[in-house]
Enzyme design. Structure first.
Site, PDB file in Angstrom:
ATOM      1  N   SER A 145       0.833  -1.197   0.000  1.00  0.00           N
ATOM      2  CA  SER A 145       0.000   0.000   0.000  1.00  0.00           C
ATOM      3  C   SER A 145       0.872   1.253   0.000  1.00  0.00           C
ATOM      4  O   SER A 145       1.696   1.426  -0.896  1.00  0.00           O
ATOM      5  CB  SER A 145      -0.960  -0.054   1.192  1.00  0.00           C
ATOM      6  OG  SER A 145      -1.998   0.888   1.075  1.00  0.00           O
ATOM      7  N   GLU A 240      -9.723  -2.952  -6.796  1.00  0.00           N
ATOM      8  CA  GLU A 240      -9.017  -1.911  -6.045  1.00  0.00           C
ATOM      9  C   GLU A 240      -9.146  -0.545  -6.695  1.00  0.00           C
ATOM     10  O   GLU A 240      -8.939  -0.405  -7.909  1.00  0.00           O
ATOM     11  CB  GLU A 240      -7.524  -2.232  -5.961  1.00  0.00           C
ATOM     12  CG  GLU A 240      -7.175  -3.482  -5.200  1.00  0.00           C
ATOM     13  CD  GLU A 240      -5.702  -3.467  -4.785  1.00  0.00           C
ATOM     14  OE1 GLU A 240      -5.259  -2.461  -4.218  1.00  0.00           O
ATOM     15  OE2 GLU A 240      -5.022  -4.466  -5.040  1.00  0.00           O
ATOM     16  N   HIS A 270      -7.449  -5.138  -1.872  1.00  0.00           N
ATOM     17  CA  HIS A 270      -6.214  -4.421  -1.586  1.00  0.00           C
ATOM     18  C   HIS A 270      -5.266  -5.291  -0.753  1.00  0.00           C
ATOM     19  O   HIS A 270      -5.656  -5.904   0.232  1.00  0.00           O
ATOM     20  CB  HIS A 270      -6.583  -3.149  -0.823  1.00  0.00           C
ATOM     21  CG  HIS A 270      -5.455  -2.204  -0.603  1.00  0.00           C
ATOM     22  ND1 HIS A 270      -4.768  -1.597  -1.633  1.00  0.00           N
ATOM     23  CD2 HIS A 270      -4.896  -1.732   0.550  1.00  0.00           C
ATOM     24  CE1 HIS A 270      -3.843  -0.800  -1.137  1.00  0.00           C
ATOM     25  NE2 HIS A 270      -3.894  -0.870   0.181  1.00  0.00           N
TER      26      HIS A 270
END
Length: 303
Positions: A145, A240, A270
């Site tokens: 991320s 996502e 994600h």
């Protein structure tokens, strides 16, 4: 394809409790730590507090002798949440699969420390490894991320500072565009079970602290010069908002003559590789990531 697993995970993520109204940073951090705490850490892993570039970090290594090489790992959390502990399960899975040690960095978080504090910390940790005698060719940068974005921007900063680039980059669902201009920010609204465009806008504002997002270190997917970059592995799911961050960075890497693997898995959320034991595709993706890391380190060792 684990269709039932994917559906069950999607439902579980959608049913996760959300804060009632605007939440304080402290509550958000506590909630994120609580969400990540149940992710299992594989056996046979040793964890030791260390320092990296003047910041606290955790050395994660096999209980037996590690293989040569270092994974410098950056945790996720939108640059405002998280710690090495929240990403420990994912970090430890990479260590178990590669046999190499990892150093997971506790970089500074916004809003107390907005952009570019995290990048400065990432660069200092990388420089510290080089100063300790490690060859750049023995280091892979990895993250999930925001941490996946940090792996990319730390490499940009290192190259621009005249340092040798690492052997490779592994980024799980990286955030690579604070302008939020990717088409998937719209097309995946409602499909993404974890994030909304409005939520990403709010967390992005905390990181930006009023700065213009149209900068290479804030939007590498659309603005960074990737000339001279090492090979990159990008792993991302189709469900996502951040899907097109990876797609567009892969395009830029290709155009810059950089080896890049864009690994897209259908109908997963994600940072899907974190869901080991829940999603078959998680273990398979981690095996591919571990192979990529091992190949980068082996190639460097034989050069």
């Amino acid at each position: 394809m684990s269709t039932e697993q994917r559906r069950a995970l999607d439902s579980r993520l959608r049913e996760a409790p959300q804060p009632d109204g605007p939440a304080s940073i402290e509550r958000l951090r506590e909630g994120f730590a609580g969400f990540m705490a149940p992710f299992p850490i594989p056996a046979g892993i040793r964890r030791t507090p260390v320092e990296a570039g003047g910041r606290a970090a955790v050395l994660v290594e096999p209980a037996t002798d590690p293989r040569p090489g270092t994974i410098l790992y950056f945790h996720g959390g939108s640059y405002i949440l998280g710690s090495p502990q929240t990403a420990m399960a994912l970090t430890a899975q990479l260590v178990r699969r590669t046999g190499a040690r990892a150093i997971s960095l506790d970089y500074r978080l916004a809003p107390e420390h907005p952009f570019p504090a995290a990048i400065h910390d990432g660069l200092a940790a990388y420089r510290g490894l080089l100063d300790s005698g490690a060859e750049a060719s023995s280091i892979v940068l990895a993250g999930d991320s925001a941490g996946g974005g940090l792996a990319v921007t730390t490499t940009v900063a290192a190259r621009d500072a005249g340092l040798p680039v690492p052997a490779g980059i592994v980024a799980f669902s990286p955030g690579l565009d604070q302008t939020r201009s990717g088409a998937s920010m719209t097309t995946k609204e409602g499909v993404d079970p974890m994030f909304t465009a409005e939520g990403m806008r709010r967390t992005g504002e905390l990181y930006l602290d009023g700065q213009d997002p149209h900068q290479p270190l804030l939007a590498p997917a659309v603005l960074a010069d990737l000339t001279g970059f090492p090979p990159i592995l990008l792993q991302v799911g189709t469900n996502e908002l951040l899907l097109d961050d990876s797609v567009r960075l892969a395009d830029r890497a290709r155009d810059a003559g950089v080896d890049v693997i864009l690994d897209i898995v259908a109908d997963v959320p994600h940072v899907f590789p974190a869901f080991v034991g829940t999603l078959d595709e998680a273990s398979e993706a981690l095996d591919r990531a571990a192979l990529f890391i091992a190949q980068r380190l082996r190639t460097a060792a034989s050069a």
